[in-house]
Design an enzyme around this catalytic site. Structure first.
Site, PDB file in Angstrom:
ATOM      1  N   THR A  67      -0.376   6.094   0.856  1.00 42.21           N
ATOM      2  CA  THR A  67      -0.106   5.122  -0.202  1.00 42.21           C
ATOM      3  C   THR A  67      -0.707   5.548  -1.545  1.00 42.21           C
ATOM      4  O   THR A  67      -0.022   5.443  -2.577  1.00 42.21           O
ATOM      5  CB  THR A  67      -0.581   3.722   0.214  1.00 42.21           C
ATOM      6  OG1 THR A  67       0.085   3.354   1.430  1.00 42.21           O
ATOM      7  CG2 THR A  67      -0.285   2.688  -0.859  1.00 42.21           C
ATOM      8  N   GLU A  75       3.275   6.875 -10.939  1.00 49.26           N
ATOM      9  CA  GLU A  75       2.718   7.082 -12.286  1.00 49.26           C
ATOM     10  C   GLU A  75       3.316   8.334 -12.926  1.00 49.26           C
ATOM     11  O   GLU A  75       3.623   8.346 -14.122  1.00 49.26           O
ATOM     12  CB  GLU A  75       1.194   7.171 -12.239  1.00 49.26           C
ATOM     13  CG  GLU A  75       0.560   5.828 -11.922  1.00 49.26           C
ATOM     14  CD  GLU A  75      -0.661   5.536 -12.759  1.00 49.26           C
ATOM     15  OE1 GLU A  75      -0.618   5.743 -13.990  1.00 49.26           O
ATOM     16  OE2 GLU A  75      -1.660   5.108 -12.169  1.00 49.26           O
ATOM     17  N   HIS A 101       4.535  -0.390  -0.061  1.00 45.11           N
ATOM     18  CA  HIS A 101       4.827   0.835   0.692  1.00 45.11           C
ATOM     19  C   HIS A 101       5.602   0.389   1.928  1.00 45.11           C
ATOM     20  O   HIS A 101       5.019  -0.097   2.895  1.00 45.11           O
ATOM     21  CB  HIS A 101       3.529   1.556   1.056  1.00 45.11           C
ATOM     22  CG  HIS A 101       3.739   2.985   1.425  1.00 45.11           C
ATOM     23  ND1 HIS A 101       2.712   3.897   1.393  1.00 45.11           N
ATOM     24  CD2 HIS A 101       4.828   3.674   1.830  1.00 45.11           C
ATOM     25  CE1 HIS A 101       3.161   5.083   1.768  1.00 45.11           C
ATOM     26  NE2 HIS A 101       4.440   4.963   2.043  1.00 45.11           N
TER      27      HIS A 101
END
Length: 169
Positions: A67, A75, A101
């Site tokens: 994760t 990002e 996730h």
């Protein structure tokens, strides 16, 4: 998109609103420039290897895409969406991210993340993204992200100033 020189570093400047320092009205991004960014996408991909699994990075005990690595990939995709859109003296910093996730990805598959700009606010300084990631079989993640546009030099200087405030050891 053509870059114009502005105080906030994104888009164009409204000549009817002069820049004033402090809490007064500052230069803002023109509405048409703000709208031009909405829908812009960035993507980033990575092959799942032992080094980016949950068991390797310490976020779990299984050998699947971690994760924290998914967050990093999101990002990176958001940064790519902004490539070439900011003035050279500006950068963006992540301020908020919410990630779901959804599915595990084993070693050997490639995860591709897409970040799509959904909103530009605060005179072009706050940029919001919708996030989605796939491994070619499943949607493995989704979420939202916000980045704030800052002056590189000022931001770095403020961060470094913390060292002067550090207690003696």
């Amino acid at each position: 998109m053509v870059k114009n020189r502005t105080k906030n570093g994104v888009g164009g400047m409204d000549p009817q609103k002069p820049y004033t320092k402090g809490k007064q009205q500052s230069t803002t991004m023109a509405d048409e420039d703000t709208q031009a960014l909405v829908g812009v996408k960035g993507t980033a991909s990575v092959v799942v290897e032992a080094s980016n699994t949950a068991s390797s990075v310490g976020s779990g005990t299984v050998d699947v895409f971690a994760t924290p690595q998914l967050v990093l990939l999101f990002e990176q995709a958001a940064c790519k969406a902004l490539d070439g859109k900011l003035e050279p003296t500006k950068t963006s910093v992540g301020t908020t991210i919410t990630v779901d996730h959804k599915a595990a990805t084993p070693v050997g598959l490639t995860v591709t993340a897409t970040a799509t700009i959904t909103e530009v606010a605060k005179g072009g300084r706050l940029i919001s993204f919708a996030l989605e990631a796939s491994d070619g079989i499943d949607t493995v993640g989704a979420g939202t992200h916000q980045r704030f546009v800052v002056d590189k030099e000022k931001f770095s200087s403020r961060a470094q100033a913390k060292l002067d405030k550090q207690p003696s050891q």
